[in-house]
Design a protein around this motif. Structure first.
Motif, short mmCIF file in Angstrom:
data_model
loop_
_atom_site.label_atom_id
_atom_site.label_comp_id
_atom_site.label_asym_id
_atom_site.label_seq_id
_atom_site.Cartn_x
_atom_site.Cartn_y
_atom_site.Cartn_z
N TRP A 74 -2.44 7.44 11.49
CA TRP A 74 -3.13 6.59 10.51
C TRP A 74 -2.76 5.13 10.73
O TRP A 74 -3.61 4.24 10.62
CB TRP A 74 -2.73 7.03 9.09
N ASP A 97 -1.08 -0.95 -4.34
CA ASP A 97 -2.33 -0.22 -4.18
C ASP A 97 -2.02 1.26 -3.94
O ASP A 97 -1.44 1.63 -2.92
CB ASP A 97 -3.09 -0.81 -2.98
N ARG A 110 -4.98 0.83 11.38
CA ARG A 110 -4.87 -0.39 10.61
C ARG A 110 -5.16 -1.61 11.50
O ARG A 110 -4.85 -1.63 12.67
CB ARG A 110 -3.46 -0.53 10.00
N VAL A 161 1.58 5.12 0.60
CA VAL A 161 1.03 6.17 1.47
C VAL A 161 1.87 7.44 1.26
O VAL A 161 3.07 7.43 1.49
CB VAL A 161 1.08 5.74 2.96
N GLU A 162 1.20 8.50 0.85
CA GLU A 162 1.90 9.76 0.54
C GLU A 162 2.61 10.35 1.75
O GLU A 162 3.69 10.92 1.63
CB GLU A 162 0.89 10.78 0.00
N GLU A 166 -4.50 10.82 -3.19
CA GLU A 166 -5.61 11.53 -3.82
C GLU A 166 -5.24 12.21 -5.13
O GLU A 166 -6.09 12.35 -6.01
CB GLU A 166 -6.16 12.58 -2.84
N SER A 177 -4.52 3.60 -4.00
CA SER A 177 -5.84 4.20 -3.82
C SER A 177 -5.90 5.27 -2.73
O SER A 177 -6.81 6.11 -2.73
CB SER A 177 -6.89 3.11 -3.54
N LEU A 178 -4.95 5.26 -1.80
CA LEU A 178 -4.97 6.27 -0.72
C LEU A 178 -4.36 7.61 -1.15
O LEU A 178 -4.48 8.59 -0.43
CB LEU A 178 -4.23 5.75 0.51
N LEU A 192 0.85 -1.19 0.00
CA LEU A 192 0.00 0.00 0.00
C LEU A 192 0.88 1.24 0.00
O LEU A 192 1.73 1.41 0.88
CB LEU A 192 -0.89 -0.02 1.25
#
Length: 202
Positions: free
Chosen positions: A110, A77, A114, A50-51, A82, A79-80, A48
């Protein structure tokens, strides 16, 4: 790019030499001029992006578009994130160390949401250094000193994060889960015998 290459190199599947993988690729061949073979996502944990846990936003650290990254790392992924383009980057602005640390603390907030119990974070040394130094300010000095050490290139560290507000709130049997273990404080075989003796008396 560098952290994704590192992540898939460490936690990814086998190299795909025949190009006939049945699973989406974690990394296509030669991604980012790496010269590496393609890497399969077969039997791998989820990846995943994550910015928040990127390197400090410096003039040399502008990221590519997410559209480009998706073609190079199909099984990651995104998708988080934007924005397709890098909206954090400015050509003449160097992010302060305090700003990096505050962004890191938001990332930790954050992280607490999880459900996974074991998470590998692959990031840059500067981001990790400033984040962990801020995180360690409320810790015992010996812990803070350990957290505040610079990372060597490709260094791997293992940490257990404990939410103190939840200590003892469930019946976890494992010390590493961050809870107070139930049962007698002795080796498990001895504890089992003691509990069996107590049960037979009742």
């Amino acid at each position: 790019m560098r952290t994704m290459q590192t992540a898939v190199g460490v936690f990814g599947g086998d190299n795909c030499t025949d190009g006939a993988s049945t699973s989406p690729l974690l990394m296509v061949q030669g991604a980012g001029h790496s010269g590496r073979q393609a890497i399969s996502s077969l039997d791998c944990p989820p990846f995943l992006a994550v910015e928040a846990c990127r390197e400090g936003v410096h003039p040399c650290d502008k990221r590519s578009s997410i559209t480009k990254y998706r073609t190079l790392f199909p099984a990651i992924d995104f998708s988080l994130i934007e924005n397709d383009e890098d909206v954090l980057w400015e050509p003449d602005v160097r992010e302060t160390n305090e700003s990096v640390a505050l962004r890191g603390m938001k990332f930790f907030d954050w992280l607490w949401t999880r459900e996974e119990k074991e998470i590998a974070i692959v990031s840059h040394s500067g981001f990790l250094y400033h984040t962990l130094n801020m995180y360690g300010k409320e810790c015992h000095p010996t812990i803070a000193e350990e957290l505040g050490k610079h990372f060597a290139n490709c260094e791997l560290r293992s940490m257990v994060l404990v939410d103190r507000s939840n200590l003892g709130s469930d019946a976890s049997k494992y010390n590493f889960a961050g809870k107070i273990p139930t049962g007698l404080d002795m080796p498990s075989d001895v504890a089992d015998e003691k509990q069996a003796e107590e049960a037979s008396k009742n």
